[in-house]
Scaffold this active site. Structure first.
Site: not given
Ligand SMILES: [Zn+2]
Length: 431
Positions: A69, A237, A283, A310
């Site tokens: 981030r 993923h 997601n 993830d």
């Protein structure tokens, strides 16, 4: 010179086929040898001895799918807090995704992340670069200069390049620089505004569905393009049974395609969304028990060769909204190893711990050409000590991560890392 002797541990080094009890000797940040004899030990001054009786001594674990981030979203996570979380999960190396703000789509942002990581991280951080400018899927990012700046792979993770011709050009550039391409597989037209797996539960709950075909169609696209361009594509993923079937068939024809699986996709199904808790919104989404079974089968027969988290931190206020509105994703660094050992090794007895360690060490290291993931003499001394039988309870309030968005709070798990060693130095130990 720092000298460390890890004694009496169960040493598992899949790259070298080592799986036995022994001593591991580390000198000056490098693996010196296994089984330093008692005579040799006497002659070493200032030796730090770590008793690993009952523990597994593994190469330092690698997570190739992490969102740190920074820059731009440090309320969710920073390089410092994210890498502390990684160390507490047993990880000595993480690979961070480029969907920061600004995106890592230029050599300057890549350099900024690398410089920050060099001073603020207690573990190794490798960076990826975006495939397209601003991860918008429209124009290629400067792949050559980002390669020079030190990226280890390309990905638009969080997004997916929809234009197949543009993806082909990206693969051709990537091939010139020997860079693997990693892809978040999602067809935007098929998925639309889907927020959960399209099936029985999306109908019952009245939420827009994200069909399995929305992932599978891009996995197939990637297989075709990997063959056309003779370039490796790694599918991130994976969540759907069909994706595993497609990879398995492609491997029989020798196509350079691989896949990874995250713990939530085998620990949970779409049924758990009944309570509308946004910590179950991912997601790609949580799918059915049949998908879970197929993903595990893919791990067992080595169709899928990599495990990853993830790790996607979000602030509480972002997640505390209606299900449709909430961002996708959960934190994962501090729970992934425990979940995989608990489910794959103990509960399902699907794979043994040596196979699991392979999926977290030498396999990701080979994919991204990292000089990590083994205990070979002369290798950098990144080591993770694991207690495979330690029973513990996930408590999100103790996370080193800045975020708390996990669906696993309160889960009882068996197995976890107890010490993380980077370049011969302990950076985290279970207290
Ligand atoms: Zn993604």
């Amino acid at each position: 010179m720092n000298k460390v002797l890890i004694t009496n541990g169960h040493i598992i080094d899949p790259a070298n086929g080592i799986n036995r009890v022994g001593d591991l000797y580390i000198s000056d940040g490098k693996i010196e040898k296994i089984d330093l004899d008692a005579q040799g030990r006497k002659h070493v001054d200032d030796l730090e001895v770590i008793d690993a009786t009952g523990l597994i001594v593994a190469p330092g674990l690698i997570d190739i799918h992490v969102h740190l981030r920074e820059p731009g979203q440090s309320a969710k996570e920073t390089i410092a807090t994210g890498t502390n979380a990684a160390a507490a999960g047993g990880f000595t190396t993480v690979v961070c995704m480029p969907n920061t703000s600004p995106a890592a789509d230029s050599p300057s942002v890549v350099a900024l992340i690398r410089e920050k990581a060099a001073t603020e991280s207690c573990i190794n951080v490798y960076t990826t670069g975006a495939i397209t400018k601003n991860i918008a899927g429209e124009e290629l990012a400067p792949i050559g200069s980002m390669h020079k700046a030190g990226i280890v792979a390309l990905t638009d993770d969080g997004h997916c390049v929809q234009n197949h011709e543009l993806m082909r050009r990206a693969l051709e550039y990537a091939r010139m620089f020997g860079l693997p391409v990693m892809d978040h597989c999602q067809d935007y037209n098929l998925v639309g505004k889907g927020v959960m797996h399209e099936g029985y539960w999306s109908t019952v709950l009245g939420l827009p569905g994200w069909p399995s075909a929305g992932e599978e169609i891009i996995v197939q696209r990637n297989i075709l393009l990997a063959e056309l361009c003779d370039t490796h594509i790694h599918c991130q993923h994976l969540s759907a049974a069909g994706s595993v079937r497609l990879l398995r068939a492609a491997h029989t024809r020798g196509i350079k395609i691989s896949g990874e699986i995250c713990p939530h996709h085998i620990a949970l199904t779409d049924e758990s969304i009944q309570g509308f808790d946004t910590n179950f919104k991912m997601n790609p989404p949580l799918r059915t028990q049949d998908d879970v079974d197929a993903l595990i089968e893919g791990i067992v027969d080595r169709t899928v060769t990599i495990l990853a988290s993830d790790h996607a931190p979000h602030c509480n206020y972002e997640k505390e909204v209606e299900f449709d509105m909430a961002p996708f994703g959960i934190v994962g660094l501090e729970t992934e190893l425990g979940l995989f050992i608990d489910i794959l090794v103990h509960k399902k007895k699907a794979i043994d711990i040596a196979h699991l360690i392979e999926l977290y060490t030498i396999n990701p290291a080979r994919l991204l050409k990292l000089d990590r993931g083994t205990l070979s003499p002369g290798a950098i001394a990144d080591v993770t000590l694991i207690d495979p039988d330690l029973e513990w309870t996930v408590d999100k309030n103790t996370f080193a991560s800045r975020s708390r968005n996990t669906p696993f709070h309160g889960w009882n798990l068996k197995g976890r890392a107890v010490r993380t060693i980077v370049t011969g130095k302990t950076v985290w130990a279970l207290s």
